[in-house]
Design a protein around this motif. Structure first.
Motif, PDB file in Angstrom:
ATOM      1  N   PHE A  72     -12.333   6.075   6.324  1.00 14.44           N
ATOM      2  CA  PHE A  72     -11.351   4.960   5.536  1.00 14.44           C
ATOM      3  C   PHE A  72     -11.302   5.349   4.160  1.00 14.44           C
ATOM      4  O   PHE A  72     -12.276   5.655   3.325  1.00 14.44           O
ATOM      5  CB  PHE A  72     -11.977   3.735   5.720  1.00 14.44           C
ATOM      6  CG  PHE A  72     -11.269   2.734   5.002  1.00 14.44           C
ATOM      7  CD1 PHE A  72      -9.956   2.030   5.821  1.00 14.44           C
ATOM      8  CD2 PHE A  72     -11.197   1.853   3.973  1.00 14.44           C
ATOM      9  CE1 PHE A  72      -9.028   1.223   5.380  1.00 14.44           C
ATOM     10  CE2 PHE A  72     -10.374   1.073   3.573  1.00 14.44           C
ATOM     11  CZ  PHE A  72      -9.309   0.564   4.178  1.00 14.44           C
ATOM     12  N   ASP A  73     -10.051   5.773   3.740  1.00 20.95           N
ATOM     13  CA  ASP A  73      -9.547   6.153   2.583  1.00 20.95           C
ATOM     14  C   ASP A  73      -8.599   5.267   2.217  1.00 20.95           C
ATOM     15  O   ASP A  73      -7.269   5.153   2.670  1.00 20.95           O
ATOM     16  CB  ASP A  73      -8.973   7.717   2.537  1.00 20.95           C
ATOM     17  CG  ASP A  73      -8.308   8.149   1.456  1.00 20.95           C
ATOM     18  OD1 ASP A  73      -8.092   7.310   0.623  1.00 20.95           O
ATOM     19  OD2 ASP A  73      -8.243   9.351   1.349  1.00 20.95           O
ATOM     20  N   GLU A  74      -8.870   4.408   1.398  1.00 25.93           N
ATOM     21  CA  GLU A  74      -7.788   3.147   1.033  1.00 25.93           C
ATOM     22  C   GLU A  74      -6.537   3.649   0.651  1.00 25.93           C
ATOM     23  O   GLU A  74      -5.607   3.042   1.166  1.00 25.93           O
ATOM     24  CB  GLU A  74      -8.425   2.112  -0.099  1.00 25.93           C
ATOM     25  CG  GLU A  74      -9.483   1.121   0.353  1.00 25.93           C
ATOM     26  CD  GLU A  74      -9.597   0.124  -0.480  1.00 25.93           C
ATOM     27  OE1 GLU A  74      -9.315   0.081  -1.473  1.00 25.93           O
ATOM     28  OE2 GLU A  74     -10.413  -0.753  -0.290  1.00 25.93           O
ATOM     29  N   GLU A  75      -6.445   4.779  -0.159  1.00 25.60           N
ATOM     30  CA  GLU A  75      -5.174   5.253  -0.765  1.00 25.60           C
ATOM     31  C   GLU A  75      -4.019   5.794   0.492  1.00 25.60           C
ATOM     32  O   GLU A  75      -3.092   5.673   0.543  1.00 25.60           O
ATOM     33  CB  GLU A  75      -5.474   6.357  -1.631  1.00 25.60           C
ATOM     34  CG  GLU A  75      -4.415   7.144  -2.291  1.00 25.60           C
ATOM     35  CD  GLU A  75      -4.397   8.108  -2.933  1.00 25.60           C
ATOM     36  OE1 GLU A  75      -3.662   9.001  -3.164  1.00 25.60           O
ATOM     37  OE2 GLU A  75      -5.690   8.218  -3.659  1.00 25.60           O
ATOM     38  N   ARG A 113      -3.751  -3.600  -3.632  1.00 23.04           N
ATOM     39  CA  ARG A 113      -3.136  -2.490  -3.689  1.00 23.04           C
ATOM     40  C   ARG A 113      -1.594  -2.702  -3.800  1.00 23.04           C
ATOM     41  O   ARG A 113      -0.768  -1.790  -4.432  1.00 23.04           O
ATOM     42  CB  ARG A 113      -3.509  -1.170  -2.822  1.00 23.04           C
ATOM     43  CG  ARG A 113      -4.977  -0.821  -3.088  1.00 23.04           C
ATOM     44  CD  ARG A 113      -5.130   0.156  -1.930  1.00 23.04           C
ATOM     45  NE  ARG A 113      -6.225   1.087  -2.318  1.00 23.04           N
ATOM     46  CZ  ARG A 113      -6.249   2.105  -3.282  1.00 23.04           C
ATOM     47  NH1 ARG A 113      -5.103   2.648  -3.552  1.00 23.04           N
ATOM     48  NH2 ARG A 113      -7.447   2.622  -3.740  1.00 23.04           N
ATOM     49  N   GLN A 136      -9.349  -6.291  -1.540  1.00 26.88           N
ATOM     50  CA  GLN A 136      -9.334  -5.402  -2.326  1.00 26.88           C
ATOM     51  C   GLN A 136      -8.096  -4.323  -2.053  1.00 26.88           C
ATOM     52  O   GLN A 136      -7.473  -3.705  -2.758  1.00 26.88           O
ATOM     53  CB  GLN A 136     -10.760  -4.510  -2.684  1.00 26.88           C
ATOM     54  CG  GLN A 136     -11.950  -5.160  -3.218  1.00 26.88           C
ATOM     55  CD  GLN A 136     -12.646  -6.071  -1.947  1.00 26.88           C
ATOM     56  OE1 GLN A 136     -12.431  -6.004  -0.985  1.00 26.88           O
ATOM     57  NE2 GLN A 136     -13.420  -6.965  -2.584  1.00 26.88           N
ATOM     58  N   PHE A 137      -8.232  -4.095  -0.794  1.00 26.31           N
ATOM     59  CA  PHE A 137      -7.070  -3.264   0.041  1.00 26.31           C
ATOM     60  C   PHE A 137      -6.093  -3.998  -0.321  1.00 26.31           C
ATOM     61  O   PHE A 137      -4.934  -3.369  -0.867  1.00 26.31           O
ATOM     62  CB  PHE A 137      -7.110  -3.122   1.280  1.00 26.31           C
ATOM     63  CG  PHE A 137      -6.243  -2.003   2.016  1.00 26.31           C
ATOM     64  CD1 PHE A 137      -6.053  -0.875   1.975  1.00 26.31           C
ATOM     65  CD2 PHE A 137      -4.978  -2.875   2.787  1.00 26.31           C
ATOM     66  CE1 PHE A 137      -5.103  -0.160   2.477  1.00 26.31           C
ATOM     67  CE2 PHE A 137      -4.173  -2.066   3.268  1.00 26.31           C
ATOM     68  CZ  PHE A 137      -4.269  -0.735   3.013  1.00 26.31           C
ATOM     69  N   THR A 160      -9.241  -5.768   7.112  1.00 25.50           N
ATOM     70  CA  THR A 160      -8.387  -5.883   5.934  1.00 25.50           C
ATOM     71  C   THR A 160      -9.020  -6.594   4.726  1.00 25.50           C
ATOM     72  O   THR A 160      -9.279  -7.649   4.760  1.00 25.50           O
ATOM     73  CB  THR A 160      -6.834  -6.432   6.201  1.00 25.50           C
ATOM     74  OG1 THR A 160      -6.479  -5.720   7.356  1.00 25.50           O
ATOM     75  CG2 THR A 160      -5.808  -6.179   5.069  1.00 25.50           C
ATOM     76  N   SER A 161      -9.496  -5.852   3.687  1.00 24.90           N
ATOM     77  CA  SER A 161     -10.101  -6.608   2.723  1.00 24.90           C
ATOM     78  C   SER A 161      -8.977  -6.918   1.668  1.00 24.90           C
ATOM     79  O   SER A 161      -8.131  -6.431   1.323  1.00 24.90           O
ATOM     80  CB  SER A 161     -11.162  -5.583   2.166  1.00 24.90           C
ATOM     81  OG  SER A 161     -10.578  -4.560   1.444  1.00 24.90           O
ATOM     82  N   LEU A 190      -5.993  -3.550   9.628  1.00 21.16           N
ATOM     83  CA  LEU A 190      -6.408  -2.192   9.782  1.00 21.16           C
ATOM     84  C   LEU A 190      -7.649  -2.144  10.681  1.00 21.16           C
ATOM     85  O   LEU A 190      -8.223  -2.999  10.878  1.00 21.16           O
ATOM     86  CB  LEU A 190      -7.120  -1.869   8.365  1.00 21.16           C
ATOM     87  CG  LEU A 190      -5.963  -1.915   7.235  1.00 21.16           C
ATOM     88  CD1 LEU A 190      -6.833  -1.732   5.915  1.00 21.16           C
ATOM     89  CD2 LEU A 190      -4.752  -1.021   7.468  1.00 21.16           C
ATOM     90  N   TYR A 226      -4.729   4.862   3.721  1.00 17.13           N
ATOM     91  CA  TYR A 226      -4.135   3.689   4.397  1.00 17.13           C
ATOM     92  C   TYR A 226      -2.995   2.857   3.865  1.00 17.13           C
ATOM     93  O   TYR A 226      -2.036   2.540   4.398  1.00 17.13           O
ATOM     94  CB  TYR A 226      -5.304   2.806   4.909  1.00 17.13           C
ATOM     95  CG  TYR A 226      -6.133   3.442   6.037  1.00 17.13           C
ATOM     96  CD1 TYR A 226      -6.003   2.726   7.467  1.00 17.13           C
ATOM     97  CD2 TYR A 226      -6.785   4.354   5.969  1.00 17.13           C
ATOM     98  CE1 TYR A 226      -6.668   3.299   8.396  1.00 17.13           C
ATOM     99  CE2 TYR A 226      -7.785   4.863   7.211  1.00 17.13           C
ATOM    100  CZ  TYR A 226      -7.487   4.335   8.242  1.00 17.13           C
ATOM    101  OH  TYR A 226      -8.387   4.736   9.108  1.00 17.13           O
ATOM    102  N   ALA A 227      -3.098   2.713   2.510  1.00 17.32           N
ATOM    103  CA  ALA A 227      -2.018   2.178   1.683  1.00 17.32           C
ATOM    104  C   ALA A 227      -0.711   3.002   1.864  1.00 17.32           C
ATOM    105  O   ALA A 227       0.312   2.272   1.929  1.00 17.32           O
ATOM    106  CB  ALA A 227      -2.463   1.816   0.512  1.00 17.32           C
TER     107      ALA A 227
END
Length: 177
Positions: free
Chosen positions: A36-39, A77, A73-74, A70-71, A66, A41-42
């Motif tokens: 999981f790389d938030e950037e 973004r 914090q995500f 889905t947090s 996701l 996935y965003a």
């Protein structure tokens, strides 16, 4: 000699049957799942939204799901994005269509509620189904949108890391319902 040939044919046939029975995939389909790389996935979410566009005349709520959940914090973004993005609990099914779970959604700017309310007229579930790494700076993401029992689309995005940011380089529609 004939017995040897029959034995080899039997071995090859059993291999092919075994491969089919176990869901053997082509080389491009067996890429490593990406941690999981938030950037990343965003970027996949933004690429999906940009591919399917948006209608400024009809506010749409995009409820993102996701693989690992889905947090908040995500979701933060997307605070400054032109799309109204929320978690999966913000949408629900009603009479065969996806609709906002609430008649109003609070607008957040720079991570803080502004008090302003937006009333979306429609809602869509956006799923990031799978993200696979194809090389250190390249990945593929399978995403989909669902807006009703008779309305859904699938997409495969190819993303590359460019200037330190994940960017969508291609978007290919894979299915439609």
């Amino acid at each position: 000699m004939r017995a040897i040939r029959q034995a080899w044919c039997g071995i090859v046939a059993s291999f092919l049957v075994s491969a089919c029975a176990h869901g053997a995939r082509t080389r491009t389909e067996t890429m490593e799942p990406t941690a999981f790389d938030e950037e990343l996935y965003a970027a996949a979410v933004r690429g999906t939204l940009q591919h399917f566009g948006r209608d400024d005349r009809e506010p749409t709520l995009y409820c993102v799901t996701l693989p690992g959940g889905t947090s908040p914090q995500f979701l933060a973004r997307f605070t400054n994005d032109p799309f109204l993005v929320a978690g999966p609990d913000s949408c629900k099914w009603d009479d065969g269509a996806v609709v906002p779970a609430s008649s109003s959604v609070e607008v957040v700017f720079n991570g803080k509620p502004t008090g302003a309310r937006v009333t979306p007229t429609r809602a869509i579930f956006l799923h990031v189904d799978e993200v696979r790494s194809t090389s250190p700076g390249r990945a593929q993401a399978d995403t989909s949108i669902v807006y009703g029992n008779l309305g859904a689309n699938g997409l495969t995005l190819t993303l590359e890391r460019q200037d330190g940011q994940w960017k969508v380089v291609t978007a290919e529609s894979t299915w439609i319902s």
